[in-house]
Design a protein around this motif. Structure first.
Motif, short mmCIF file in Angstrom:
data_model
loop_
_atom_site.label_atom_id
_atom_site.label_comp_id
_atom_site.label_asym_id
_atom_site.label_seq_id
_atom_site.Cartn_x
_atom_site.Cartn_y
_atom_site.Cartn_z
N VAL A 78 -9.36 0.01 -3.86
CA VAL A 78 -8.05 0.67 -3.76
C VAL A 78 -7.50 0.95 -5.15
CG1 VAL A 78 -5.64 0.32 -3.07
CG2 VAL A 78 -7.48 -0.25 -1.48
N PHE A 79 -7.62 -0.02 -6.04
CA PHE A 79 -7.14 0.15 -7.42
C PHE A 79 -7.82 1.35 -8.08
CE2 PHE A 79 -8.23 -0.77 -11.89
CZ PHE A 79 -6.98 -0.58 -12.46
N LYS A 80 -9.13 1.41 -7.96
CA LYS A 80 -9.89 2.50 -8.59
C LYS A 80 -9.54 3.86 -7.97
CE LYS A 80 -13.72 -0.47 -10.02
NZ LYS A 80 -15.10 -0.91 -9.75
N LYS A 81 -9.30 3.87 -6.67
CA LYS A 81 -8.90 5.12 -6.01
C LYS A 81 -7.54 5.58 -6.51
CE LYS A 81 -9.27 8.44 -2.97
NZ LYS A 81 -10.30 9.50 -3.10
N ALA A 82 -6.59 4.63 -6.62
CA ALA A 82 -5.25 4.97 -7.09
C ALA A 82 -5.28 5.39 -8.55
CB ALA A 82 -4.32 3.77 -6.92
N LEU A 83 -6.14 4.75 -9.33
CA LEU A 83 -6.24 5.05 -10.75
C LEU A 83 -6.77 6.45 -11.01
CD1 LEU A 83 -5.95 3.78 -13.61
CD2 LEU A 83 -8.36 3.14 -13.44
N ARG A 91 -6.36 3.79 2.16
CA ARG A 91 -6.88 2.95 3.23
C ARG A 91 -8.34 3.28 3.55
NH1 ARG A 91 -1.50 3.08 7.10
NH2 ARG A 91 -0.47 1.22 6.20
N ALA A 92 -8.70 4.52 3.32
CA ALA A 92 -10.06 4.96 3.67
C ALA A 92 -11.13 4.28 2.84
CB ALA A 92 -10.17 6.48 3.52
N VAL A 93 -10.79 3.80 1.63
CA VAL A 93 -11.80 3.18 0.77
C VAL A 93 -12.01 1.70 1.09
CG1 VAL A 93 -11.37 4.81 -1.09
CG2 VAL A 93 -10.16 2.62 -1.09
N THR A 94 -11.15 1.11 1.92
CA THR A 94 -11.33 -0.30 2.29
C THR A 94 -12.44 -0.40 3.34
OG1 THR A 94 -9.64 -0.23 4.05
CG2 THR A 94 -8.92 -0.81 1.82
N THR A 95 -13.18 -1.49 3.30
CA THR A 95 -14.31 -1.66 4.22
C THR A 95 -14.15 -2.86 5.15
OG1 THR A 95 -15.54 -3.01 2.62
CG2 THR A 95 -15.88 -0.62 2.56
N SER A 96 -13.23 -3.76 4.86
CA SER A 96 -13.05 -4.96 5.67
C SER A 96 -11.99 -4.74 6.75
CB SER A 96 -12.64 -6.13 4.79
OG SER A 96 -12.20 -7.22 5.59
N ASN A 97 -12.24 -5.28 7.94
CA ASN A 97 -11.24 -5.24 9.01
C ASN A 97 -9.98 -6.01 8.63
OD1 ASN A 97 -12.86 -3.72 10.71
ND2 ASN A 97 -13.79 -5.51 11.70
N LEU A 98 -10.12 -6.95 7.70
CA LEU A 98 -8.96 -7.74 7.26
C LEU A 98 -7.94 -6.87 6.55
CD1 LEU A 98 -10.80 -10.89 5.86
CD2 LEU A 98 -9.62 -10.69 8.05
N SER A 99 -8.40 -5.78 5.92
CA SER A 99 -7.50 -4.90 5.19
C SER A 99 -6.84 -3.86 6.09
CB SER A 99 -8.27 -4.17 4.07
OG SER A 99 -8.87 -5.07 3.19
N ALA A 100 -7.38 -3.70 7.29
CA ALA A 100 -6.98 -2.57 8.15
C ALA A 100 -5.64 -2.77 8.85
CB ALA A 100 -8.07 -2.31 9.18
N MET A 117 0.83 -1.20 0.00
CA MET A 117 0.00 0.00 0.00
C MET A 117 0.87 1.26 0.00
SD MET A 117 -3.39 -0.60 0.10
CE MET A 117 -4.31 0.47 1.22
N GLU A 118 1.96 1.23 0.74
CA GLU A 118 2.88 2.38 0.77
C GLU A 118 3.48 2.60 -0.62
OE1 GLU A 118 5.71 1.43 3.78
OE2 GLU A 118 4.23 1.56 5.42
#
Length: 398
Positions: free
Chosen positions: A387-392, A313-322, A298-299
């Motif tokens: 995340v991909f769409k946010k970065a794009l 990170r803000a666009v992720t919704t699962s605790n698994l990604s946090a 992610m960095e």
């Protein structure tokens, strides 16, 4: 999926459990370990300044600003004077080899492949920043003689497109790309390369131009047992890649669930649940790294895209990604799902039912683990797309 408590399903587990549980468990574990360690060695070569090292870094999800030892050194002068291996940071069985430019070794083309150790490579990517020259053609012919695959990548295509746009009054992107591609192909045909495959790529914007065509071609032409190895290590430059990764990972869930079922056959209270949790922790961590949702990936994505890490990170919704995925996180996830908790409890109780108890416990364990892994995989894949769409968003202009 077939009804896990149906008679046929229980009969299947009966047969399995009556054979040799430890041997079956060992066989599944060996298979999964073998799949995780299939080696893939990719050779990257080309003339000085062609962008080999930048491509190596981009393919592995590293940014040019990354100063760690993992990144291949880049520069305006030849930085690769010997064969340098660069393992993928999340998949060490996948290695990109940065080879010295054929014009910088003082080694004839006919001896170059022996010099770099051609036999270790699964395929070659020959990179050029402008047109492919005589040395590139000679090298391709030698690779062909060795019965290896090779692909031509025209790098730095974003620079060419920007220059063309600034100098042409009626700029047409598709037409310009077509002309560049045709010129490259024509040049290679003059060097007696039959049906050359040329892909136009920007290492700084892999989601643009032909990189997805290159990865699709590699997938099709690799031996079947190495396709998933390549796919899982690819950078997320297209939603299609994320979907393919998800399907490849999903195909392995049945083996992990079978390990859970076999463990349920051991009459030791609490053992099956402990093993199930361990399976879930290990698998979901693998999913997280595969989708590039781990901290380091992610960095790197934040650096490459210019989107702040906090926004990604803000666009992720699962605790698994946090954060870190551990036993506590998985237990919390299971508590949220009443189905999994009920199945775990029923599994422990059914273990002590005469005759049918063990097969029923095994079926319940299989179902619970399968469903939990599938849910985790879906959540992480969905976060990867977000995340991909946010970065794009900040990179779409190229």
């Amino acid at each position: 999926m077939e009804d896990p408590l149906g008679k046929e399903y229980i009969d299947t587990f009966k047969e399995l459990l009556q054979t040799n549980v430890p041997a079956a468990t060992a066989k599944i574990k060996a298979y999964l370990e073998e799949q995780d360690n299939i080696p893939l060695n990719i050779a990257i070569t080309g003339e000085c300044g062609s962008g080999k090292s930048t491509f190596v870094n981009a393919f592995r999800g590293l940014d040019k600003k990354d100063k760690s030892d993992a990144a291949a050194p880049t520069g305006v002068v030849e930085t690769t004077m010997e064969v340098n291996p660069y393992p993928h940071p999340n998949f060490p069985n996948v290695t990109l080899w940065d080879l010295p430019g054929i014009g910088t070794t003082n080694v004839p083309a006919a001896e170059y492949l022996e010099h770099v150790g051609f036999e270790r490579f699964d395929f070659f990517i020959i990179i050029s920043a402008d047109r492919f020259r005589e040395n590139d053609g000679k090298l391709a012919l030698e690779i062909q003689k060795m019965k290896k695959k090779f692909y031509f990548v025209r790098s730095k295509i974003d620079h060419n497109m920007r220059d063309e746009e600034e100098t042409q009054s009626e700029f047409n992107a598709e037409k310009t790309l077509s002309i560049i591609r045709e010129n490259c192909v024509d040049g290679l045909l003059k060097h007696k390369i039959e049906s050359p495959q040329v892909f136009l790529v920007s290492s700084f914007h892999l989601h643009l131009y032909d990189f997805h065509l290159l990865t699709n071609t590699l997938e099709k032409e690799l031996p079947e047992h190495k396709r998933d190895t390549l796919l899982l290590a690819m950078p997320n430059v297209h939603c299609e890649i994320i979907c393919k990764k998800k399907e490849a990972l999903k195909a392995k869930i049945k083996y992990l669930a079978s390990l859970s079922a076999l463990t349920a056959a051991v009459p030791a209270p609490g053992l099956s649940v402990a093993v199930d949790i361990a399976i879930l922790v290990k698998a979901t961590n693998k999913y997280k790294h595969t989708f590039g949702l781990d901290s380091k990936s992610m960095e790197n994505l934040a650096l490459k895209s210019g989107v702040p890490l906090t926004d990604l990170r803000a666009v992720t919704t699962s605790n698994l990604s946090a954060g870190v995925i551990n036993k506590k996180v998985i237990m919390k996830l299971l508590v949220v799902s009443g189905f999994q908790v009920a199945s775990l409890a029923a599994e422990e109780v059914s273990r002590f039912i005469p005759l049918l108890g063990i097969p029923v416990a095994a079926a319940l364990s299989f179902t619970c683990t399968y469903k939990a892994l599938e849910d985790c995989l879906n959540m992480l894949a969905e976060d990867a797309e977000r995340v991909f769409k946010k970065a794009l968003g900040s990179n779409s202009s190229g």
